[in-house]
Design a protein around this motif. Structure first.
Motif, short mmCIF file in Angstrom:
data_model
loop_
_atom_site.label_atom_id
_atom_site.label_comp_id
_atom_site.label_asym_id
_atom_site.label_seq_id
_atom_site.Cartn_x
_atom_site.Cartn_y
_atom_site.Cartn_z
N SER A 119 -1.38 6.26 2.41
CA SER A 119 -2.40 6.77 3.32
C SER A 119 -3.17 7.93 2.73
CB SER A 119 -1.74 7.23 4.63
OG SER A 119 -2.65 7.87 5.47
N VAL A 120 -4.48 7.83 2.72
CA VAL A 120 -5.32 8.95 2.32
C VAL A 120 -5.25 10.06 3.35
CG1 VAL A 120 -7.67 9.70 1.81
CG2 VAL A 120 -6.88 7.48 1.01
N SER A 121 -5.28 9.68 4.64
CA SER A 121 -5.26 10.69 5.69
C SER A 121 -3.94 11.41 5.77
CB SER A 121 -5.56 10.05 7.05
OG SER A 121 -4.58 9.10 7.38
N GLY A 122 -2.93 10.88 5.08
CA GLY A 122 -1.66 11.59 4.99
C GLY A 122 -1.64 12.55 3.83
N ASP A 258 10.32 -1.04 -3.90
CA ASP A 258 10.31 -0.68 -2.48
C ASP A 258 8.90 -0.50 -1.92
OD1 ASP A 258 13.08 -0.70 -2.54
OD2 ASP A 258 13.21 1.45 -3.00
N GLU A 259 7.90 -0.57 -2.79
CA GLU A 259 6.51 -0.37 -2.39
C GLU A 259 6.28 1.00 -1.75
OE1 GLU A 259 5.31 -3.65 0.02
OE2 GLU A 259 5.35 -5.08 -1.63
N THR A 260 6.97 2.02 -2.28
CA THR A 260 6.81 3.38 -1.78
C THR A 260 6.02 4.25 -2.75
OG1 THR A 260 8.95 3.99 -2.75
CG2 THR A 260 8.92 3.30 -0.42
N ILE A 261 5.77 3.75 -3.96
CA ILE A 261 4.97 4.50 -4.92
C ILE A 261 4.32 3.52 -5.89
CG2 ILE A 261 7.03 4.86 -6.36
CD1 ILE A 261 5.74 7.48 -7.33
N ASN A 282 -2.89 9.64 -3.63
CA ASN A 282 -3.45 9.02 -2.43
C ASN A 282 -4.95 9.27 -2.33
OD1 ASN A 282 -0.65 8.93 -2.16
ND2 ASN A 282 -0.75 8.83 0.04
N SER A 283 -5.62 9.14 -3.46
CA SER A 283 -7.07 9.29 -3.61
C SER A 283 -7.56 10.72 -3.41
CB SER A 283 -7.82 8.34 -2.64
OG SER A 283 -7.54 7.00 -2.96
N THR A 284 -6.64 11.67 -3.32
CA THR A 284 -6.99 13.09 -3.19
C THR A 284 -6.83 13.77 -4.54
OG1 THR A 284 -6.30 13.19 -0.88
CG2 THR A 284 -6.39 15.27 -2.08
N VAL A 336 -1.71 8.24 -8.40
CA VAL A 336 -0.50 7.74 -7.75
C VAL A 336 -0.75 7.62 -6.25
CG1 VAL A 336 1.05 8.72 -9.48
CG2 VAL A 336 0.51 10.04 -7.43
N LYS A 337 -0.08 6.69 -5.66
CA LYS A 337 -0.09 6.56 -4.19
C LYS A 337 1.36 6.55 -3.73
CE LYS A 337 -4.55 4.20 -3.64
NZ LYS A 337 -4.99 4.07 -5.04
N LEU A 338 1.65 7.41 -2.77
CA LEU A 338 3.01 7.54 -2.24
C LEU A 338 3.00 7.37 -0.73
CD1 LEU A 338 2.59 10.25 -4.44
CD2 LEU A 338 5.06 9.93 -4.34
N ALA A 339 4.10 6.83 -0.22
CA ALA A 339 4.21 6.68 1.23
C ALA A 339 4.28 8.03 1.92
CB ALA A 339 5.44 5.84 1.57
N HIS A 340 4.90 9.03 1.25
CA HIS A 340 5.05 10.35 1.86
C HIS A 340 4.79 11.44 0.83
CE1 HIS A 340 6.76 8.36 5.36
NE2 HIS A 340 7.58 7.72 4.56
#
Length: 391
Positions: A119-122, A258-261, A282-284, A336-340
């Protein structure tokens, strides 16, 4: 100060009690302390309003439901952000008696939306659309969902019309149009260049997402859609005219089981610049770096030194090639994109997730090592360029 006006006399502590404590919530808290939510009320905070709405649209893309975002600076100085995602939910919630879209626009929601994956908004703030609503003199939401078009209007974060169902439609998506409150912001004039730079960046970072920007103040259209992703971003960042050590750019990506990163990397050495390195989570943009940058530098340094010694381009007894020499002339983007994601630092732009360091190292070691072995001529040219930079 006492009634007599003598500051040396102590105030009556009994006069200070719970009735003097003011607790502001939701819309009121946002309007009283806007800097806490968007960073500032200057031009930076003004543009953050747009990026906050755009981030929700990008989330829809990351969840697999949108491939187009259209941003318009309207003739009257407002902004419209439209996507072709699922559309904000419009059903009335039994617990509140309010449509879900109204709750989204009036209640703070920290962190990513559920079931959207990365999530970008996260990211840095992730405070929800209600911040934009509260800091706008007026806002209109238009939703295409459940076979109809729906609209609702707000003023300074408060709904002034109910959610209204209109004609039938087969379209889907959300459009939010807002006018920043002149009583809050130091300026309400949007910079086409500032918006354009960030939107193009998002298009580079999110494969398959087309983003357009139109300025109606006079009309000035721009459209960004980069099918080559980070490789195209590296070409964009390279000095012109380019003097490349190798071509095309090295690019690879991977996602854990796990598709978390997930990790995306593109990199290319040239002889005309000191180098350009950009990292994102996360695109930030992570201006202060963090775990993913550390993982990249660690793996890259180890790989270059190991390859140089194996190819006898660096003697067994020579000192290791330094990080500085390796990055000389290197244009690289690590995303990188992470779930959290967890952000730290003075501006909340340093990624601190330790798993990002470890996973980036793992991915770089595997994919870059394979590339070097599969492209021996280009690999030797890179090592020689680096060795020249170290002398």
């Amino acid at each position: 100060m006492t009634e007599s006006g003598n500051p040396s006399q102590p105030a009556n502590v009994n006069e200070y009690n719970s009735s003097h404590i003011q607790v502001f919530k939701g819309r009121e808290a946002i309007r009283r302390r806007p800097g806490m939510y968007i960073g500032s009320t200057s031009e930076r905070g003004l543009h953050q309003m747009v990026f906050q709405v755009v981030s929700y649209a990008v989330d829809e893309h990351l969840a697999g439901h949108a491939d187009t975002i259209d941003v318009t600076i309207t003739a009257d100085g407002g902004v419209r952000v439209a996507d072709n995602g699922r559309g904000l939910p419009v059903e009335v919630e039994e617990s509140t008696g309010k449509p879900a879209v109204e709750r989204e626009l009036t209640e703070l929601s920290f962190g990513p939306k559920p079931h959207t994956g990365y999530s970008v908004s996260g990211g840095i703030n992730g405070l929800g659309l209600c911040v934009v609503n509260a800091l706008s003199s007026r806002l209109t939401v238009e939703v295409h969902r459940d076979g109809h078009r729906w609209t609702q209007a707000y003023e300074k974060g408060t709904p002034i019309t109910p959610l209204t169902r209109h004609e039938e439609t087969g379209n889907h998506g959300t459009a939010i149009t807002f006018m920043p409150d002149t009583g809050i912001f130091e300026t309400t004039h949007y910079s086409f260049a500032t918006l354009s730079q960030r939107l193009q960046e998002l298009a580079f970072l999110n494969d398959g997402l087309a983003i357009s920007l139109t300025d109606e103040r006079p009309e000035r259209p721009a459209r960004y859609h980069h099918t080559d992703g980070l490789r195209a971003y590296v070409a964009h960042l390279n000095p012109y005219p380019p003097s490349l050590v190798h071509s095309p750019a090295i690019a690879f990506e991977s996602e854990n089981q796990d598709e978390t990163i997930s990790v995306q990397v593109a990199m290319q050495w040239n002889t005309w610049s000191p180098g350009e390195f950009r990292s994102f989570s996360n695109s930030t943009r992570t201006h202060e770096g963090g775990a993913h940058e550390e993982g990249f530098r660690t793996a890259l340094t180890d790989l270059v030194n190991d390859y140089a010694r194996r190819q006898q381009l660096l003697s067994a007894h020579a000192e290791n090639i330094t990080v500085k020499a390796i990055h000389e002339g290197l244009t690289a983007v690590v995303s990188v994109k992470l779930a959290h994601p967890v952000f730290e630092g003075s501006t909340r732009t340093r990624l601190s997730n330790p798993e990002a360091d470890l996973y980036v190292q793992e991915v770089v070691r595997k994919h870059l090592a394979d590339w070097l072995d599969d492209h021996p001529d280009e690999a030797v040219a890179i090592i020689r360029h680096i060795l020249n930079a170290s002398t």
